[in-house]
Design an enzyme around this catalytic site. Structure first.
Site, PDB file in Angstrom:
ATOM      1  CB  SER A 150      -0.888   0.010   1.253  1.00  0.00           C
ATOM      2  OG  SER A 150      -1.544   1.249   1.404  1.00  0.00           O
ATOM      3  CE1 TYR A 163      -4.098  -1.859   5.229  1.00  0.00           C
ATOM      4  CE2 TYR A 163      -3.096   0.147   4.391  1.00  0.00           C
ATOM      5  CZ  TYR A 163      -3.836  -1.002   4.178  1.00  0.00           C
ATOM      6  OH  TYR A 163      -4.297  -1.295   2.921  1.00  0.00           O
ATOM      7  CE  LYS A 167      -1.885  -3.829   3.055  1.00  0.00           C
ATOM      8  NZ  LYS A 167      -2.248  -5.132   2.450  1.00  0.00           N
TER       9      LYS A 167
END
Length: 300
Positions: A150, A163, A167
């Site tokens: 991401s 997150y 990622k």
């Protein structure tokens, strides 16, 4: 681009990007394992219904698919899923690590459990699934693995330290696995999508969501897991646009002696100069550049 005779596992395939990836593969001939825990986007709950619904869609297209509600965090359950695929079809050619959750909060307010859980799903979930198919792919001398990274990991995003960390870790995993898998034709890549799914519900009203359908990302995924796939690529995709991201290394400088910290500070623009920048083939490239500076200094 066809996938006839290929068997693919897509995690988090009960909706959003995973569903589109699975349907895209099925339309081009692949047989599918549709994995989805069926939980909420924060990882709570679970049901096989979402995976079974996508299996029904694939079967309606004339394709073959089986459902799995295994959690990617449960290695034993993932091994059982892989065993079921092998029993059904005798091979596994493609793994799309797409399953994910969100527990967004600023780092100051984030509970460590929420950090661990997001890393466990995204990073260890991909590790579990990849480990479960790795020896199969090595024995076949063929494998295609896609990690879902991401821009939040590549470049950061407010409120997504957990997150983003997970990622970016997937990029590091991809870098090494692509090297280790090369001799057995196992190609490993990363996809960085921009798409409107339940993971982006909080952005309603701030993005042109009607132009960010997950189906516009899937063409990039299909390329990354095709027979002609590259390896070690970070492909960004969204709204019909496709870009490539790289982890690069500048040529930099050499600084030694008592005033080395001051030299680094004074010459940071030179260190940052992207002239002659490279995309290293492996981590040793950094050391080679640094040792090259040393050798040049020793020669006077």
């Amino acid at each position: 681009m066809r996938f006839d005779g290929r068997v693919a596992i897509v995690t988090g395939a009960g909706g959003g990007l995973g569903r589109e990836h699975a349907l895209g593969l099925a339309r081009r001939g692949a047989r599918l394992v549709i994995n989805d825990l069926g939980g909420a986007r924060d990882g709570s709950g679970g049901s096989a219904t979402a995976a079974e619904a996508v299996v029904a869609e694939i079967e309606a297209l004339g394709g073959e698919a089986i459902a799995s509600a295994a959690s990617v965090t449960d290695y034993d359950a993932i091994q059982a899923m892989v065993a079921a695929a092998m029993s059904q079809w005798g091979r596994i050619d493609i793994l799309v690590n797409n399953a994910g959750v969100l527990r967004d909060r600023t780092f100051a307010k984030m509970e460590l459990e929420d950090f661990r859980f997001v890393v466990d799903v995204h990073l260890m979930g991909a590790v579990n699934c990849t480990k479960a198919v790795w020896e199969i792919m090595r024995a076949q001398n063929y494998g295609r693995i896609a990690m879902t990274t991401s821009s939040s990991g590549l470049y950061g995003n407010f409120g997504q330290s957990n997150y983003g960390a997970a990622k970016m870790a997937l990029v590091g995993l991809m870098q090494t696995l692509s090297i280790e898998g090369q001799k057995n034709d196992i190609r490993v890549n990363c996809l960085a999508p921009t798409a409107h799914t339940r993971m982006t519900e909080d952005f309603a009203g701030t993005l042109p969501l009607e132009h960010l359908g997950p189906e516009l990302v899937t063409p990039g995924l299909l390329y990354l897991v095709s027979e002609a796939a590259p390896t070690r690529m970070i492909l960004a995709a969204g709204a019909g646009g496709f870009e490539r991201a790289n982890v690069t290394l500048t040529q930099g400088i050499r600084a030694t002696g008592e005033d080395a910290p001051e030299q680094v500070a004074a010459r940071i623009d030179e260190i940052s100069d992207r002239t002659g920048e490279i995309v290293p083939e492996m981590g040793a490239a950094q050391g080679m550049i640094e040792l090259g500076k040393l050798q040049a200094a020793l020669k006077g």
